[in-house]
Design a protein around this motif. Sequence first.
Motif, PDB file in Angstrom:
ATOM      1  N   HIS A 181      37.105  19.708  21.169  1.00  0.00           N
ATOM      2  CA  HIS A 181      37.735  20.755  20.342  1.00  0.00           C
ATOM      3  C   HIS A 181      38.888  20.181  19.519  1.00  0.00           C
ATOM      4  CE1 HIS A 181      40.346  20.322  23.727  1.00  0.00           C
ATOM      5  NE2 HIS A 181      41.149  21.316  23.397  1.00  0.00           N
TER       6      HIS A 181
ATOM      7  N   TYR B 144      37.408  24.154  27.018  1.00  0.00           N
ATOM      8  CA  TYR B 144      36.637  25.221  27.663  1.00  0.00           C
ATOM      9  C   TYR B 144      37.250  25.528  29.018  1.00  0.00           C
ATOM     10  CZ  TYR B 144      34.167  21.843  30.720  1.00  0.00           C
ATOM     11  OH  TYR B 144      33.854  20.882  31.645  1.00  0.00           O
TER      12      TYR B 144
ATOM     13  N   TYR C 292      34.879  29.201  25.547  1.00  0.00           N
ATOM     14  CA  TYR C 292      35.154  28.082  24.638  1.00  0.00           C
ATOM     15  C   TYR C 292      35.333  28.663  23.236  1.00  0.00           C
ATOM     16  CZ  TYR C 292      30.068  28.421  23.708  1.00  0.00           C
ATOM     17  OH  TYR C 292      28.820  28.883  23.386  1.00  0.00           O
TER      18      TYR C 292
ATOM     19  N   LEU D 109      34.264  23.523  19.984  1.00  0.00           N
ATOM     20  CA  LEU D 109      33.814  22.652  21.082  1.00  0.00           C
ATOM     21  C   LEU D 109      32.338  22.265  20.944  1.00  0.00           C
ATOM     22  CD1 LEU D 109      34.985  21.610  23.937  1.00  0.00           C
ATOM     23  CD2 LEU D 109      33.307  23.235  24.853  1.00  0.00           C
TER      24      LEU D 109
END
Length: 309
Positions: free
Chosen positions: A195, A50, A222, A226
């Motif tokens: 992720h 992110y 993101y 995630l």
Amino acid sequence: MAVGNAIKQQVRQTGMADPRPVKPLEFDGPLPQPTKDMQQIRADLDRAGYAIAAEVITAAKAREMRDFLAAEIARDEAIDEERVRRFYTDSDDLNRRMSGAELVNRHAFFRDILEHELPLQITRELLGPQTHNESYLIHSYGANVTRPGSAQQAIHRDRGGNVPLSAGAAQTRFIWCLDDFVEENGATRMVPGSHRDTEPQSWTVQYESVPAEAPAGSVLIYTDMLLHGTGANVSAGLERAGVIVGYCPPWWKPMINFPMTTDPQVLKGSSTTLRQLLGYSSVAIGFDEPWTHAPQAVKDLLVTPTMEW
Ligand SMILES: O=C(O)CCC(=O)C(=O)O
Ligand SMILES: [Fe+2]
């Protein structure tokens, strides 16, 4: 008015401590901080999953949007509270949601952010080119306002559990911060590094997470890879308004059928890009299906599926 059979949120708070074991963070290195540097944003997305884009809109614009949203929520609430609460993944009744279908109809700034250069650029980069350069679509859209006392949302991915992680990102996600996001008022909680997980998420552990703190006017970025969730609002009196947008490839079913939910009047004079994102087109491959039974005002908005942006 209820439409279809969407699953309703059930209050999950039991008042008891969460008995699940904590899964500690396995992330090394600094956490993403608000930045205007696109290279830093790309690096944070790659490393942490992110990033926080700073000053995407001015604090004054964010305030104007959050005040408008608050007034619209109050108006809906007075008619029927169910319109703006009980989103199916929320943990209690305290926070408020407004569907993106409504946002699109109610104010130009909620249409303009959809075609802002930042999400378009990141989406192009992360999801890559599509066959015949067909445009991406808005997959999901809505506002989430935490209110004092609202509980943390379960940590999750914005992705069906049956979509293998090995397929990679199918959505880019953006949370427009209309208030300052701080831990106390429920800043979105992120699990940095998740992720890259290869195992599906477990519901039997509590993921350790960090708050993505960001000043009003920032955008949290993101993907559906995630793990994250709305934070608990433990403040005495601070609301936290966020507007969440997801972009997906043209072959992924969006959650909102915008040509059927949008007042055609509000799209008069709108760009081809916005119409493409909202799905006012046929497809780039296959039959060019005519929209035979669409009202003329909707037919008048149709555009080519080939991406303009
Ligand atoms: O509003 C937030 O902080 C995140 C909400 C979220 O993750 C969701 O509703 O899927
Ligand atoms: Fe989410």
